[in-house]
Each structure stands twice: as C-alpha cells, then as structure tokens.
Design an enzyme around this catalytic site. Structure first.
Site, PDB file in Angstrom:
ATOM      1  N   TYR A 116      -2.393  -0.330   8.739  1.00  0.00           N
ATOM      2  CA  TYR A 116      -3.468  -1.247   9.120  1.00  0.00           C
ATOM      3  C   TYR A 116      -3.675  -1.166  10.640  1.00  0.00           C
ATOM      4  O   TYR A 116      -2.865  -0.603  11.368  1.00  0.00           O
ATOM      5  CB  TYR A 116      -3.106  -2.682   8.743  1.00  0.00           C
ATOM      6  CG  TYR A 116      -3.150  -2.943   7.269  1.00  0.00           C
ATOM      7  CD1 TYR A 116      -4.360  -3.068   6.603  1.00  0.00           C
ATOM      8  CD2 TYR A 116      -1.980  -3.059   6.529  1.00  0.00           C
ATOM      9  CE1 TYR A 116      -4.401  -3.304   5.235  1.00  0.00           C
ATOM     10  CE2 TYR A 116      -2.010  -3.293   5.165  1.00  0.00           C
ATOM     11  CZ  TYR A 116      -3.223  -3.418   4.523  1.00  0.00           C
ATOM     12  OH  TYR A 116      -3.275  -3.653   3.172  1.00  0.00           O
ATOM     13  N   ASP A 149      -3.677  -0.944  -7.011  1.00  0.00           N
ATOM     14  CA  ASP A 149      -4.193  -1.443  -5.734  1.00  0.00           C
ATOM     15  C   ASP A 149      -5.608  -2.015  -5.936  1.00  0.00           C
ATOM     16  O   ASP A 149      -6.617  -1.325  -5.765  1.00  0.00           O
ATOM     17  CB  ASP A 149      -4.186  -0.290  -4.728  1.00  0.00           C
ATOM     18  CG  ASP A 149      -4.570  -0.727  -3.328  1.00  0.00           C
ATOM     19  OD1 ASP A 149      -5.077  -1.865  -3.176  1.00  0.00           O
ATOM     20  OD2 ASP A 149      -4.374   0.064  -2.387  1.00  0.00           O
ATOM     21  N   SER A 197      -8.042  -2.006  -2.972  1.00  0.00           N
ATOM     22  CA  SER A 197      -8.773  -0.745  -2.782  1.00  0.00           C
ATOM     23  C   SER A 197      -9.886  -0.582  -3.798  1.00  0.00           C
ATOM     24  O   SER A 197     -11.006  -0.189  -3.436  1.00  0.00           O
ATOM     25  CB  SER A 197      -7.823   0.447  -2.885  1.00  0.00           C
ATOM     26  OG  SER A 197      -7.036   0.533  -1.734  1.00  0.00           O
ATOM     27  N   GLN A 225      -0.503   2.816  -5.976  1.00  0.00           N
ATOM     28  CA  GLN A 225      -1.942   3.119  -5.844  1.00  0.00           C
ATOM     29  C   GLN A 225      -2.747   2.724  -7.081  1.00  0.00           C
ATOM     30  O   GLN A 225      -3.848   2.205  -6.970  1.00  0.00           O
ATOM     31  CB  GLN A 225      -2.149   4.596  -5.547  1.00  0.00           C
ATOM     32  CG  GLN A 225      -2.190   4.854  -4.049  1.00  0.00           C
ATOM     33  CD  GLN A 225      -2.329   6.307  -3.695  1.00  0.00           C
ATOM     34  OE1 GLN A 225      -2.414   7.165  -4.564  1.00  0.00           O
ATOM     35  NE2 GLN A 225      -2.342   6.592  -2.403  1.00  0.00           N
ATOM     36  N   ARG A 235       0.854  -1.194   0.000  1.00  0.00           N
ATOM     37  CA  ARG A 235       0.000   0.000   0.000  1.00  0.00           C
ATOM     38  C   ARG A 235       0.891   1.246   0.000  1.00  0.00           C
ATOM     39  O   ARG A 235       0.895   2.034   0.941  1.00  0.00           O
ATOM     40  CB  ARG A 235      -0.855  -0.041   1.246  1.00  0.00           C
ATOM     41  CG  ARG A 235      -2.314  -0.458   1.155  1.00  0.00           C
ATOM     42  CD  ARG A 235      -2.735  -1.654   0.501  1.00  0.00           C
ATOM     43  NE  ARG A 235      -4.119  -1.541   0.053  1.00  0.00           N
ATOM     44  CZ  ARG A 235      -5.195  -1.739   0.821  1.00  0.00           C
ATOM     45  NH1 ARG A 235      -5.063  -2.052   2.080  1.00  0.00           N
ATOM     46  NH2 ARG A 235      -6.405  -1.621   0.322  1.00  0.00           N
TER      47      ARG A 235
END
Ligand code: NAD
Length: 403
Positions: A251, A155, A158, A152, A147
């Site tokens: 996280y 990802d 996500s 991004q 992450r």
C-alpha cells in the site's frame, strides 16, 4: 422476529444427543441486501451448485438475487432452498453470507455462534460489531483478508475494485461531451480524449484498461513507483515524480508536506489538460489524499469530468460531494456511491466466488466446520469471536481510543 436458535441446537454438524458423528449439512444462509442502492447478492446460482455438491445446504432469502438478475428459480435449480422471510432463512443457519455489514437489527436475529462473512466496514460499524461481540456471533471481515498470493481468490476488495474501476471509466465517458477514440471521418479528424487516472491500484488499473479500450489517450499517476510498470503494461503513459511512497504490504504511505507540494504541482498540470479525470487514490485507514484542489478544477476545460472513486473516504478532489454529481466552473464532478452495485450481475458473481474460496478454509477434509481459526487468512480477517473483538484497531475504537 424469529426466536434465535441456540448454538447447541444448531452446532450443525453433530446433532445434540446423537451417538455417532452423523453428518448434518452446514446451513449457509444468504439474506437479501437491504442497504439503499445495494443490488448485489452474496452468492449466485453457479456457486450454489458447487456448494450444494460439497454438502452444504444453501438457503436464499426470497428475491435476494433479483437486483443482480438472479431470480429465485435459478437458485432453486442450482439446489438452494428459498426462505420467505429472515426468520425462516436463519433458523438453524450456521453461516451467513452478506455483502454489506449487518445492522444491529440484523445481528439481533442471529443465534449465538453463527458465523457471518462479508464486508464489515469496521471503523464505521461499531455498534453492530459491539452487538456481535455481546451476542457471541463470529464475524469475518473481507476487508481484512491479507493481500497475499494464497488469498487472491478470496480478495473481495480487489474483485469489487475491479468492478468499480470499470464503471468509473464508463461513467466518465458517459458524462464527457467528446468522443473518446480518435476518428478519421469525412467530417474531419477527431482527436482522442485524454483520460487521467490518479491512483493506479486495482480500481485505477481497471479504469485505465477500460478507457484504453474506448480509444482514449490515457495517462496515470501513482505514488508507488512499482505501479509504473503495471500502468505501462496496460498501454498508458505513467507520469513520473521523484517520489516513491511504497508503504507496508504494497500500500502507499502518506506523503511528507514537501512531497505533497511536489505532487500537487505535477498533478495540477496533468489535470488541466485532461478531459476525464478518474481518481482512486487511497491510504488504508486514512482520509483519501487530496490531489485535485478547487483552484485546479478552475483550470480545467468546461465539459471536463471528474469521477472521484475516493468520494466515500473524503474524496481526492476538494469539491467532491459523496453520492452527488455537481458542476463547478463547467466541470462535472461525480462523487459516486457503490459503483460495483451498478454491474451487480458480474460483481455478485466475482464476490460469490471470493466467498466460496473463503468458505473452503472453514471446513476440514471431512466437511466439518473447523473450531480453531489459526490459518493466517482466517486469523487476520477474524473480527469478532466468542465474545471478543479480535481486530486490535476496532477494539481500540470501541474502547474510545484511536485505532
Ligand atoms: P488502495 O485502494 O489502497 O489505493 C489505490 C491506489 O492509490 C494505490 O495504488 C495507492 O498507491 C494510490 N495512492 C495512495 N496515495 C496516493 C497519492 N497521494 N497519489 C497517487 N496515488 C496514491 O489500493 P489497492 O487498489 O487496494 O491496491 C494496493 C496495493 O495492493 C497495490 O500494490 C496492489 O497491486 C496490491 N494488491 C496485491 C494483491 C495481492 O497480492 N493479492 C491483491 C490486490 C492488490
């Protein structure tokens, strides 16, 4: 079943016996997803067009996109070839793009050296992972993409969590016997419904934004204090607790028993006043935290709805049954399976773009497949390669240990 083509034959870039570096297109194959309820597809015509422009040959299994409303003729118009069966699809394919992890039977159709990219659900897919190891298939697991800012665009956790959060809010509204917005009508004033979101990560934030757009009063809670600012920025009230359980990599960490008791108390009070509760709390590699006990469900209003997005990893609600909708004390408890597949058109589009970005890491500036996966993103997501399981926790599980 096809006769697997040897890696030598399909090295893909320089044909065996050729004198010079005559470029052959890298064949990218996209099978039809066969898992029950899976309507997504790993690439879409818009992305095919870009891949073929970049020199890839893209092959799509017949009807692969039908569940996501991308018919074969759109892929053909975008430059893809349609393969009538898996054997035709995979013959000479260097790269296979998937949504769901391959089964053992899928792996048995792959030639040595084939690169498979997709979700691999490593902890629950050990047999197929062992088969990929034994057949010297290379697998990249999208769950393992770090992450980090540079990753991004690839990802997929996500993008698919965004789809899941959206559908969760819609499902909650659909099952709720109340209007979500405040209404001022000739028949009186209707108060807005209260929607509570537990866990404000990617899915939770999307659920908050969706419930807000539907006009509900939205409250949210997360153990990471940093989530508070994001929750407030999408217009919801953040429920504060004296806990900050920010763990590694952004996280959450597991709570101590005292913290859990404190959390339960606050969460129970918020759950009792909500019309819709959407739970998304997760801790990587662990059972989902239990946030809504059966005693708390008994305090909810009849007609209230719980949508438990953590159902697959054990559920945030004690009564959740994965893949089922049940009714307890007049409360509807939904344990949904694969919510992103319910918005298959857009979840496939986002997923396909994630894969397009990921693929770009695998070729050099001349469009040749790279041989060393030293890039930080590739190294982290490389699950199986050249007869070895490269991901430590999965290797431990395969050798009978704990991850
Ligand atoms: P996730 O699916 O692992 O968990 C969902 C949410 O549950 C998280 O916000 C977590 O804090 C929360 N949670 C865990 N235990 C809880 C508990 N007991 N009570 C309440 N909430 C609890 O998380 P995710 O959505 O994948 O995102 C995790 C983090 O990664 C977030 O900080 C997110 O912003 C970040 N992220 C960063 C990038 C990036 O920089 N590229 C991309 C995506 C996500």
């Amino acid at each position: 079943m096809s006769t697997p083509v040897s890696a030598q034959d399909v090295k893909g870039i320089i044909p065996a016996g050729s004198k010079g570096p005559v470029s052959m297109p890298i064949v990218v194959a996209v099978p039809k997803e066969m898992a029950p309820g899976e309507h997504r597809v790993a690439t879409v015509p818009e992305v095919v067009q870009k891949l073929t422009k970049s020199g890839y040959e893209v092959r799509i299994e017949h009807d692969a996109g039908t569940g996501a409303f991308y018919p074969d003729d759109l892929y053909i118009a975008a430059g893809a070839k349609i393969a009538s069966c898996p054997a035709e699809l995979l013959n000479g394919a260097r790269i296979v793009l998937r949504v769901q992890p391959p089964t053992v039977a899928d792996v048995d159709q792959l030639a040595e050296g084939t690169i498979v990219i997709g979700f691999m659900n490593p902890a629950n897919n050990l047999e197929a992972i062992a088969r990929m190891r034994d057949r010297k298939v290379t697998a990249f697991a999208l769950e393992l993409v770090p992450r980090i800012t540079r990753a991004q665009s690839m990802d997929a956790l996500s993008s698919q969590a965004t789809a899941g959060g959206y559908v969760a809010a819609i499902l909650g509204a659909d099952n709720c016997p109340k209007f979500l917005p405040m209404l001022t009508t000739a028949a009186g004033t209707i108060r807005p419904a209260i929607v509570l979101i537990l866990g404000a990560g990617v899915a939770g934030l999307m659920a908050i934004a969706t419930a807000k757009r539907l006009g509900a009063l939205v409250e949210a809670y997360d153990v990471r204090r940093a989530a508070g600012e994001q929750v407030r920025s999408v217009g919801a009230k953040f429920l504060e607790l004296e806990i900050n359980a920010e763990g590694q990599g952004g996280y959450a960490r597991e709570l101590t028993p005292e913290e859990k008791a404190q959390e339960q108390q606050m969460v129970s009070a918020a759950v009792a006043r909500a019309d819709i509760v959407i739970t998304t709390a997760a801790i990587p590699g662990r059972r989902a935290p239990l946030l809504v006990t059966k005693e708390t469900v008994a305090t909810m209003r009849p007609g209230a709805v719980i949508v438990d997005l953590a159902a697959e990893s054990g559920g945030n609600c004690e009564l959740t049954q994965f893949g089922k909708t049940i009714r307890e004390h007049g409360v509807i408890i939904i344990g949904p399976q694969n919510l992103p597949a319910r918005v298959s058109f857009h979840s496939s589009l986002m997923y396909a773009k994630n894969l397009q970005s990921f693929l770009a890491l695998l070729v050099d500036k001349d469009g040749m497949l790279i041989k060393e996966f030293t890039d930080e993103i590739l190294a982290a997501s490389l699950l199986v390669h050249a007869g070895d399981v490269r991901h430590g926790p999965t290797r431990d599980l395969l050798s009978g240990g704990t991850p």
